[in-house]
Design a protein around this motif. Sequence first.
Motif, PDB file in Angstrom:
ATOM      1  N   MET A 110       0.843  -1.199   0.000  1.00  0.00           N
ATOM      2  CA  MET A 110       0.000   0.000   0.000  1.00  0.00           C
ATOM      3  C   MET A 110       0.876   1.247   0.000  1.00  0.00           C
ATOM      4  SD  MET A 110      -1.354   2.624   2.089  1.00  0.00           S
ATOM      5  CE  MET A 110      -1.325   2.077   3.775  1.00  0.00           C
ATOM      6  N   THR A 111       0.605   2.146  -0.915  1.00  0.00           N
ATOM      7  CA  THR A 111       1.348   3.399  -1.024  1.00  0.00           C
ATOM      8  C   THR A 111       0.470   4.548  -0.540  1.00  0.00           C
ATOM      9  OG1 THR A 111       2.539   2.555  -2.956  1.00  0.00           O
ATOM     10  CG2 THR A 111       2.584   4.930  -2.604  1.00  0.00           C
ATOM     11  N   ARG A 112       1.076   5.469   0.195  1.00  0.00           N
ATOM     12  CA  ARG A 112       0.365   6.674   0.630  1.00  0.00           C
ATOM     13  C   ARG A 112       0.561   7.737  -0.451  1.00  0.00           C
ATOM     14  NH1 ARG A 112       3.634   7.459   5.987  1.00  0.00           N
ATOM     15  NH2 ARG A 112       5.204   6.951   4.410  1.00  0.00           N
ATOM     16  N   VAL A 113      -0.534   8.082  -1.128  1.00  0.00           N
ATOM     17  CA  VAL A 113      -0.460   8.943  -2.310  1.00  0.00           C
ATOM     18  C   VAL A 113      -1.175  10.263  -2.061  1.00  0.00           C
ATOM     19  CG1 VAL A 113      -1.000   9.143  -4.770  1.00  0.00           C
ATOM     20  CG2 VAL A 113      -0.439   6.900  -3.799  1.00  0.00           C
ATOM     21  N   GLY A 114      -0.484  11.372  -2.352  1.00  0.00           N
ATOM     22  CA  GLY A 114      -1.125  12.676  -2.393  1.00  0.00           C
ATOM     23  C   GLY A 114      -1.461  12.985  -3.843  1.00  0.00           C
ATOM     24  N   PHE A 115      -2.582  13.667  -4.076  1.00  0.00           N
ATOM     25  CA  PHE A 115      -3.010  13.918  -5.459  1.00  0.00           C
ATOM     26  C   PHE A 115      -3.507  15.353  -5.597  1.00  0.00           C
ATOM     27  CE2 PHE A 115      -4.823  13.463  -9.551  1.00  0.00           C
ATOM     28  CZ  PHE A 115      -4.279  12.301 -10.110  1.00  0.00           C
ATOM     29  N   ILE A 116      -2.960  16.044  -6.604  1.00  0.00           N
ATOM     30  CA  ILE A 116      -3.374  17.424  -6.893  1.00  0.00           C
ATOM     31  C   ILE A 116      -3.801  17.496  -8.358  1.00  0.00           C
ATOM     32  CG2 ILE A 116      -2.633  19.827  -7.024  1.00  0.00           C
ATOM     33  CD1 ILE A 116      -0.591  19.181  -4.818  1.00  0.00           C
ATOM     34  N   GLY A 117      -5.075  17.816  -8.570  1.00  0.00           N
ATOM     35  CA  GLY A 117      -5.607  17.887  -9.931  1.00  0.00           C
ATOM     36  C   GLY A 117      -6.571  16.766 -10.239  1.00  0.00           C
ATOM     37  N   ALA A 118      -7.493  16.495  -9.323  1.00  0.00           N
ATOM     38  CA  ALA A 118      -8.437  15.378  -9.488  1.00  0.00           C
ATOM     39  C   ALA A 118      -9.629  15.810 -10.338  1.00  0.00           C
ATOM     40  CB  ALA A 118      -8.910  14.883  -8.135  1.00  0.00           C
ATOM     41  N   GLY A 119      -9.354  16.143 -11.611  1.00  0.00           N
ATOM     42  CA  GLY A 119     -10.393  16.570 -12.532  1.00  0.00           C
ATOM     43  C   GLY A 119     -10.719  15.527 -13.570  1.00  0.00           C
ATOM     44  N   ARG A 120     -10.827  15.970 -14.829  1.00  0.00           N
ATOM     45  CA  ARG A 120     -11.226  15.079 -15.922  1.00  0.00           C
ATOM     46  C   ARG A 120     -10.306  13.858 -16.032  1.00  0.00           C
ATOM     47  NH1 ARG A 120      -9.277  14.884 -21.182  1.00  0.00           N
ATOM     48  NH2 ARG A 120     -10.676  13.936 -22.724  1.00  0.00           N
ATOM     49  N   MET A 121      -9.001  14.072 -15.930  1.00  0.00           N
ATOM     50  CA  MET A 121      -8.042  12.978 -15.997  1.00  0.00           C
ATOM     51  C   MET A 121      -7.674  12.471 -14.603  1.00  0.00           C
ATOM     52  SD  MET A 121      -7.239  12.412 -19.260  1.00  0.00           S
ATOM     53  CE  MET A 121      -5.562  11.779 -19.366  1.00  0.00           C
ATOM     54  N   GLY A 122      -7.470  13.389 -13.679  1.00  0.00           N
ATOM     55  CA  GLY A 122      -7.037  12.990 -12.353  1.00  0.00           C
ATOM     56  C   GLY A 122      -8.076  12.232 -11.559  1.00  0.00           C
ATOM     57  N   GLY A 123      -9.354  12.569 -11.744  1.00  0.00           N
ATOM     58  CA  GLY A 123     -10.407  11.874 -11.001  1.00  0.00           C
ATOM     59  C   GLY A 123     -10.395  10.372 -11.221  1.00  0.00           C
ATOM     60  N   PRO A 124     -10.365   9.912 -12.483  1.00  0.00           N
ATOM     61  CA  PRO A 124     -10.294   8.465 -12.714  1.00  0.00           C
ATOM     62  C   PRO A 124      -9.010   7.830 -12.181  1.00  0.00           C
ATOM     63  CG  PRO A 124     -11.050   9.597 -14.690  1.00  0.00           C
ATOM     64  CD  PRO A 124     -10.613  10.670 -13.725  1.00  0.00           C
ATOM     65  N   MET A 125      -7.902   8.585 -12.178  1.00  0.00           N
ATOM     66  CA  MET A 125      -6.662   8.057 -11.601  1.00  0.00           C
ATOM     67  C   MET A 125      -6.840   7.798 -10.104  1.00  0.00           C
ATOM     68  SD  MET A 125      -3.734  10.459 -13.334  1.00  0.00           S
ATOM     69  CE  MET A 125      -3.583  10.654 -15.101  1.00  0.00           C
ATOM     70  N   VAL A 126      -7.448   8.756  -9.417  1.00  0.00           N
ATOM     71  CA  VAL A 126      -7.704   8.586  -7.984  1.00  0.00           C
ATOM     72  C   VAL A 126      -8.534   7.332  -7.736  1.00  0.00           C
ATOM     73  CG1 VAL A 126      -8.907   9.559  -5.996  1.00  0.00           C
ATOM     74  CG2 VAL A 126      -7.462  11.032  -7.409  1.00  0.00           C
ATOM     75  N   SER A 127      -9.575   7.151  -8.536  1.00  0.00           N
ATOM     76  CA  SER A 127     -10.431   5.974  -8.361  1.00  0.00           C
ATOM     77  C   SER A 127      -9.650   4.689  -8.535  1.00  0.00           C
ATOM     78  CB  SER A 127     -11.597   6.018  -9.353  1.00  0.00           C
ATOM     79  OG  SER A 127     -12.446   7.115  -9.099  1.00  0.00           O
ATOM     80  N   ARG A 128      -8.802   4.632  -9.562  1.00  0.00           N
ATOM     81  CA  ARG A 128      -8.008   3.427  -9.813  1.00  0.00           C
ATOM     82  C   ARG A 128      -7.006   3.179  -8.677  1.00  0.00           C
ATOM     83  NH1 ARG A 128      -8.851  -0.297 -14.045  1.00  0.00           N
ATOM     84  NH2 ARG A 128      -6.626  -0.709 -13.810  1.00  0.00           N
ATOM     85  N   LEU A 129      -6.412   4.246  -8.165  1.00  0.00           N
ATOM     86  CA  LEU A 129      -5.465   4.101  -7.062  1.00  0.00           C
ATOM     87  C   LEU A 129      -6.154   3.535  -5.821  1.00  0.00           C
ATOM     88  CD1 LEU A 129      -3.535   7.446  -7.543  1.00  0.00           C
ATOM     89  CD2 LEU A 129      -2.480   5.190  -7.611  1.00  0.00           C
ATOM     90  N   VAL A 130      -7.328   4.071  -5.507  1.00  0.00           N
ATOM     91  CA  VAL A 130      -8.075   3.583  -4.346  1.00  0.00           C
ATOM     92  C   VAL A 130      -8.476   2.121  -4.547  1.00  0.00           C
ATOM     93  CG1 VAL A 130     -10.199   3.837  -3.012  1.00  0.00           C
ATOM     94  CG2 VAL A 130      -8.899   5.875  -3.682  1.00  0.00           C
TER      95      VAL A 130
END
Length: 268
Positions: free
Chosen positions: A1-21
Amino acid sequence: MTRVGFIGAGRMGGPMVSRLVEAGHEVRGLARSAATKTALEASGAQAMSTFAEVGGDTDLVIICVFTDEQVREICLGSDLLASMPRGSTLVLHTTGSPRTAEAVTEHAAQFGVAVVDSPVSGGPHDIAAGRLTLFVGGDANTLARIQPTLESYADPVLYVGPTGNGQRVKLVNNALFAAQIGLLTEAVALGTQLGIDEGDLLAALPYGSSNSRALTSVSAKGSVSAFADSVGDFLSKDVGVVRKIVTELDGNLGLLDDAVNAALPNRV
């Protein structure tokens, strides 16, 4: 498990956040609006209100904002890097100047933070399928350490050399992609002269030797103009960066320039 900070959870970043979770990582994202906060929490991420909260106690911070100027503001003009633990890594997904990647890397070094510039190729549908392409510049050992986390949403993850090379490859890629759209614009005009309906032409060409990623994408939209409208803002921004950097390096786009103009005549 990696502790990830994310800046820019929009059109592209939002789906990345979902996949990471979904991959089991602990994600905290910057939420500057109620809508972003709601979306982050719905995906299973924590919503933070400051850069320091996003960067603190993380293994990895991912930046996926729209412009190079935003990257410089966040990475060079805020307390993000100072808040990140020594030994952590900053990932730059935004397409921009190689010089920005180099400047951020130099600045981050004083805090013991590694940086990889990792612009992306693809769209939200590629992220959802886990097949986003990453062009990564920086230290190869750093990439090897974080690659399993990036593979939550990306495949392939392509190492292309030192810091800034990720940006250089992406800028060439986008110049060529824009030029291909321009060539398709001219091909459709030729088809019209020959009496061929654009829809019929675009339905047939993907099965011939002229096929390309650009042609497949245009065909799916049904017309060159519809596809250009859907990607124009992103593509014109990236082409603008290409032209600026090439000019600074005393180079030129050569024949690509005419094709790019045909693709985005009112944008670049």
